[in-house]
Write a protein that holds these residues in place. Structure first.
Motif, PDB file in Angstrom:
ATOM      1  N   ARG A  45       0.834  -1.201   0.000  1.00 31.39           N
ATOM      2  CA  ARG A  45       0.000   0.000   0.000  1.00 31.39           C
ATOM      3  C   ARG A  45       0.866   1.248   0.000  1.00 31.39           C
ATOM      4  O   ARG A  45       2.078   1.166   0.179  1.00 31.39           O
ATOM      5  CB  ARG A  45      -0.945   0.003   1.193  1.00 31.39           C
ATOM      6  CG  ARG A  45      -0.255   0.158   2.529  1.00 31.39           C
ATOM      7  CD  ARG A  45      -1.278   0.124   3.652  1.00 31.39           C
ATOM      8  NE  ARG A  45      -0.676   0.462   4.909  1.00 31.39           N
ATOM      9  CZ  ARG A  45      -0.593   1.688   5.424  1.00 31.39           C
ATOM     10  NH1 ARG A  45      -1.083   2.711   4.764  1.00 31.39           N
ATOM     11  NH2 ARG A  45      -0.027   1.911   6.578  1.00 31.39           N
TER      12      ARG A  45
ATOM     13  N   TYR B  57      -4.905  -2.068  -0.279  1.00 31.70           N
ATOM     14  CA  TYR B  57      -3.846  -2.818  -0.947  1.00 31.70           C
ATOM     15  C   TYR B  57      -4.290  -3.234  -2.351  1.00 31.70           C
ATOM     16  O   TYR B  57      -5.475  -3.242  -2.654  1.00 31.70           O
ATOM     17  CB  TYR B  57      -3.518  -4.076  -0.136  1.00 31.70           C
ATOM     18  CG  TYR B  57      -2.715  -3.808   1.109  1.00 31.70           C
ATOM     19  CD1 TYR B  57      -1.347  -4.011   1.132  1.00 31.70           C
ATOM     20  CD2 TYR B  57      -3.336  -3.364   2.277  1.00 31.70           C
ATOM     21  CE1 TYR B  57      -0.600  -3.786   2.278  1.00 31.70           C
ATOM     22  CE2 TYR B  57      -2.600  -3.130   3.427  1.00 31.70           C
ATOM     23  CZ  TYR B  57      -1.240  -3.346   3.422  1.00 31.70           C
ATOM     24  OH  TYR B  57      -0.509  -3.120   4.548  1.00 31.70           O
TER      25      TYR B  57
ATOM     26  N   GLY C  22      -0.728   0.497  -3.711  1.00 33.41           N
ATOM     27  CA  GLY C  22      -1.922   1.323  -3.604  1.00 33.41           C
ATOM     28  C   GLY C  22      -3.184   0.592  -4.009  1.00 33.41           C
ATOM     29  O   GLY C  22      -3.197  -0.606  -4.262  1.00 33.41           O
ATOM     30  N   PRO C  23      -4.281   1.346  -4.071  1.00 33.20           N
ATOM     31  CA  PRO C  23      -5.592   0.759  -4.364  1.00 33.20           C
ATOM     32  C   PRO C  23      -5.783   0.500  -5.855  1.00 33.20           C
ATOM     33  O   PRO C  23      -6.592   1.144  -6.523  1.00 33.20           O
ATOM     34  CB  PRO C  23      -6.562   1.820  -3.845  1.00 33.20           C
ATOM     35  CG  PRO C  23      -5.830   3.105  -4.009  1.00 33.20           C
ATOM     36  CD  PRO C  23      -4.382   2.774  -3.757  1.00 33.20           C
TER      37      PRO C  23
END
Length: 184
Positions: A109, A116, A133-134
């Motif tokens: 993340r 995540y 990241g997303p």
């Protein structure tokens, strides 16, 4: 899917066969399978009353393989780690079925988001890729070596570079060929 069915799928991904009678031999002589199997055992125990034993097995696996897969990551069956050294998979990562991850890949993340990455079925992440990241890596996507991915990748997408960019969308035939090449 149950624990043993998942183990059979992992063994099939690593060796091409899935007979549990071969489990001891495969565990001893196939490091890619051993790393995934020890993670499966540790995660299973971690979610049970034997949490501390799960943590101990996880620690042994990290020390033994240099592969850090968080016990809270959700990983589907058929995971293949051809060279399991230096792989880092964070706690909230979701990985689908029949995913291949090469050495030195990081799935984590960013400080600005608690979300995540998600890696969908059949994706292949090559050496040194960083996915943070997303973001969602689509089905049968390919992430090139040393690419840094901070945006979603479509199904069949082929990503290279830092920052990662989609250079093409693979056809279903291309994706099957790439997946077959990544598996033994």
């Amino acid at each position: 899917m149950g624990f043993w069915q998942t183990v059979k799928a992992d063994m099939k991904a690593a060796t091409g066969h899935s007979r549990l009678g071969r489990l001891p031999t495969v565990f001893l002589f196939n490091p890619p399978f051993a790393a995934v199997f020890l993670h499966r055992v540790a995660a299973h125990l971690y979610r049970s009353r034997l949490r501390r034993l799960g943590i101990a097995i996880w620690g042994w696996n990290v020390t033994r393989t240099s592969c850090h897969i968080n016990l809270e990551a959700e990983i589907g069956p058929g995971l293949l780690l051809p060279h399991p050294a230096a792989i880092v998979i964070g706690s909230g990562v979701r990985i689908g079925t029949n995913v291949t991850i090469y050495q030195s890949v990081t799935l984590g993340r960013v400080a600005s988001s608690p979300i995540y990455p998600a890696v969908e079925d059949g994706a292949v992440l090559y050496t040194g890729a960083v996915v943070i990241g997303p973001v969602t890596i689509g089905r049968s996507a390919t992430i090139g070596a040393s690419s840094v991915v901070i945006k979603d990748v479509p199904d069949g997408g082929v990503v290279v570079g830092n920052p990662g960019r989609v250079i093409r969308i693979a056809t279903p035939t291309d994706a099957l060929t790439a997946q077959a090449a990544a598996r033994p």
